[in-house]
Design an enzyme around this catalytic site. Structure first.
Site, PDB file in Angstrom:
ATOM      1  CD  GLU A   1      -3.025  -1.089   2.216  1.00 41.77           C
ATOM      2  OE1 GLU A   1      -2.753  -0.529   3.284  1.00 41.77           O
ATOM      3  OE2 GLU A   1      -4.115  -1.605   1.988  1.00 41.77           O
TER       4      GLU A   1
ATOM      5  CD  GLU B   1      -3.776  -6.068   2.564  1.00 42.25           C
ATOM      6  OE1 GLU B   1      -4.643  -5.437   3.199  1.00 42.25           O
ATOM      7  OE2 GLU B   1      -2.567  -5.823   2.632  1.00 42.25           O
TER       8      GLU B   1
HETATM    9  C1  BG6 Z   1      -4.361  -2.927   4.829  1.00 40.66           C
HETATM   10  C2  BG6 Z   1      -3.022  -3.375   5.318  1.00 40.66           C
HETATM   11  O1  BG6 Z   1      -4.326  -1.551   4.952  1.00 40.66           O
HETATM   12  O2  BG6 Z   1      -5.521  -3.286   5.496  1.00 40.66           O
HETATM   13  C3  BG6 Z   1      -3.061  -4.448   6.363  1.00 40.66           C
HETATM   14  O3  BG6 Z   1      -2.169  -3.716   4.266  1.00 40.66           O
HETATM   15  C4  BG6 Z   1      -4.259  -4.237   7.271  1.00 40.66           C
HETATM   16  O4  BG6 Z   1      -1.844  -4.440   7.031  1.00 40.66           O
HETATM   17  C5  BG6 Z   1      -5.514  -4.339   6.436  1.00 40.66           C
HETATM   18  O5  BG6 Z   1      -4.298  -5.111   8.352  1.00 40.66           O
HETATM   19  C6  BG6 Z   1      -6.811  -4.269   7.217  1.00 40.66           C
HETATM   20  O6  BG6 Z   1      -6.838  -3.157   8.048  1.00 40.66           O
HETATM   21  P1  BG6 Z   1      -7.111  -3.293   9.598  1.00 40.66           P
HETATM   22  O7  BG6 Z   1      -6.957  -1.924  10.131  1.00 40.66           O
HETATM   23  O8  BG6 Z   1      -8.490  -3.813   9.750  1.00 40.66           O
HETATM   24  O9  BG6 Z   1      -6.091  -4.254  10.122  1.00 40.66           O
END
Ligand code: BG6
Length: 477
Positions: free
Chosen positions: A179, A372
């Protein structure tokens, strides 16, 4: 069949959110270790409040996380049982170079990942490795100011030389920076940037971004030189912006917000600073220190594929009356009245994934990889530790359907899909364990209590079936 035969189904994690073992076998301290859970987290991750070491007033969840450092064999076996084709993980820079600026790497750290990659292959799993998932050795933060210093490019280059050579034949899919656009929104957690009062914050962020972009191009160059089989991707925190209304001002606001993110990928994928960004920087009085050879390096070493995270679409408006904000992956967005939201206020928009896939594919015409996606939710295990997570299954099924449409109906070239937090882990945004994404429940709470026992959730068997049918059977029975 919608998806290619070798479609890379799997799951994703990041070192600091799952490994723990923060001081084991020579590992050095990193920015991601010293961000606590609680109300100070946001000012710290955004670089407004200083936290360069542990103190007694806070709890630091990354120190132990889910202890994957000691339990990776058990965890990878479970991923193998689900049929994962790939497992996205990140390397902790400070395991390999504890301070970051040494010339010789830490053998114990290198060996750890070598063993882990071999374990993946034992289960037929191809590792997909993020070189930097937000982490930066604290020594580099304290001595050099992290990515604001050009010297970081050289340290990152050393890291790349070492890992590409050592893991040749074991890893072929690499992501340079997780990211990368997060540097604008969570500069300390995302890039080790802490701001002093007299700092020109925007100047520092964009100069640091230039250094990361250079480092990314150098990584791509070395990866290809070391092994032509290597495939290198960039990684964007994605999610298309919608205009709140058809008022042209809202439409323009949404285009500008999209460009703020695409700027990074424009450089990594097209190899050039886009004109709109140069103009914007000029208007803002930001002067980048771009040296001889930088632009050629960026031009000659573009990525092989574009990867991104997707949790939600976003909304932009210029109307101050409508600025009711909703939460969402660090970025603030205007609330979309047509969408439901998760317990953490992240709005749920599967069609937004199809839109985002199309936008990115139209723009770059390179293979894409969703690295993701997922639902952070409160899970309530029964007396046997079993979680009936139909809400998670529904979320994922809807998003997989949308991605299938993008492939089958729109012709998007998609390499794979890794769900976020395939095993419960520490939340990056909040530091909570309670915000769970996994197919595997981990017995641990926000305060660090629990046995760390792993238990399969209902979604475990569901995802196994999805993978076995290459995404054809998404039913929940
Ligand atoms: C992304 C990141 O921003 O979202 C992860 O690459 C992160 O590291 C994921 O865990 C989900 O966000 P959160 O705040 O729910 O953990």
């Amino acid at each position: 069949m919608a998806f290619r035969k070798d479609f890379l189904w799997g799951g994703a994690t990041a070192a600091n959110q799952c490994e723990g073992g923060y001081d084991k076998d020579g590992r050095g301290l990193a920015n991601v270790d010293v961000v606590p859970i609680g109300e100070d987290r946001l000012p710290i991750i955004t670089g407004q409040k200083k936290s360069f070491d542990f103190d007694d007033d806070h709890f630091y969840p990354a120190k132990e996380a889910i202890d994957m450092y000691h339990r990776y064999k058990e965890d990878i076996a479970l991923f193998g049982e689900m049929g994962f084709k790939t497992y996205r993980l990140s390397i902790a820079w400070s395991r390999i170079f504890p301070k970051g600026d040494e010339t010789e790497p830490n053998e114990a750290g290198l060996q750890f990942y070598e063993d882990l990659f071999k374990e993946c292959h034992k289960h037929g799993i191809e590792p997909l490795v993020t070189i930097t998932h937000f982490d930066c050795p604290m020594h580099l933060v304290e001595k050099y100011g992290a990515w604001r210093s050009r010297e970081l490019v050289g340290f990152y280059e050393n890291l790349c030389h070492v890992i590409f050579n050592r893991y040749k034949g074991l890893v072929k899919y690499w992501l340079t920076f997780n990211e990368i656009n997060m540097i604008l929104h969570a500069p300390f957690m995302g890039a080790g940037l802490y701001f002093e009062e007299d700092d020109n914050v925007e100047q520092v962020k964009y100069q640091s971004a230039h250094h990361e972009l250079l480092a990314s191009a150098i990584a791509t160059k070395i990866a290809h030189e070391v092994d032509p089989e290597n495939k290198v991707g960039c990684m964007l925190a994605a999610g298309a912006y919608y205009p709140y209304t058809s008022n042209p001002k809202d439409v323009w606001a949404s285009r500008q917000a999209d460009r703020e993110n695409y700027f990074f990928i424009d450089v990594q994928s097209r190899g050039e600073y886009p004109q709109y960004a140069l103009k914007k920087l000029e208007r803002a009085g930001i002067e980048l220190d771009i040296r001889d050879g930088d632009l050629e390096l960026l031009k000659e070493n573009t990525v092989d594929f574009v990867s991104f995270s997707y949790y939600s679409s976003r909304v932009a408006t210029t109307d101050p009356k409508l600025l009711e904000k909703t939460a969402g992956n660090i970025f603030e967005s205007v609330k979309n009245p047509y969408l439901e939201a998760s317990e953490w206020g992240w709005q749920i928009d599967p069609l937004g994934l199809r839109i985002t896939l199309n936008d990115i594919y139209d723009r770059y015409q390179k293979p894409l990889f969703i690295v993701e996606n997922g639902l952070g939710a409160v899970d309530t295990p029964d007396e046997n530790g079993y979680v009936q997570d139909d809400y998670r299954i529904n979320y994922l099924a809807e998003h997989i359907k949308a991605m299938k449409d993008a492939v089958e109906l729109d012709g998007v070239d998609l390499l794979g899909y890794t769900t976020w937090g395939c095993i419960d882990l520490v939340s990056a945004g909040t530091g909570e364990m309670k915000k769970r994404y996994g197919f595997i429940y981990v017995d641990r709470d926000n305060e660090g209590h629990g046995t760390l026992k792993r238990t399969k959730k209902k979604s475990f068997d569901w995802y196994k079936k999805v993978i076995a049918t290459n995404g054809e059977d998404l039913s929940n029975d």
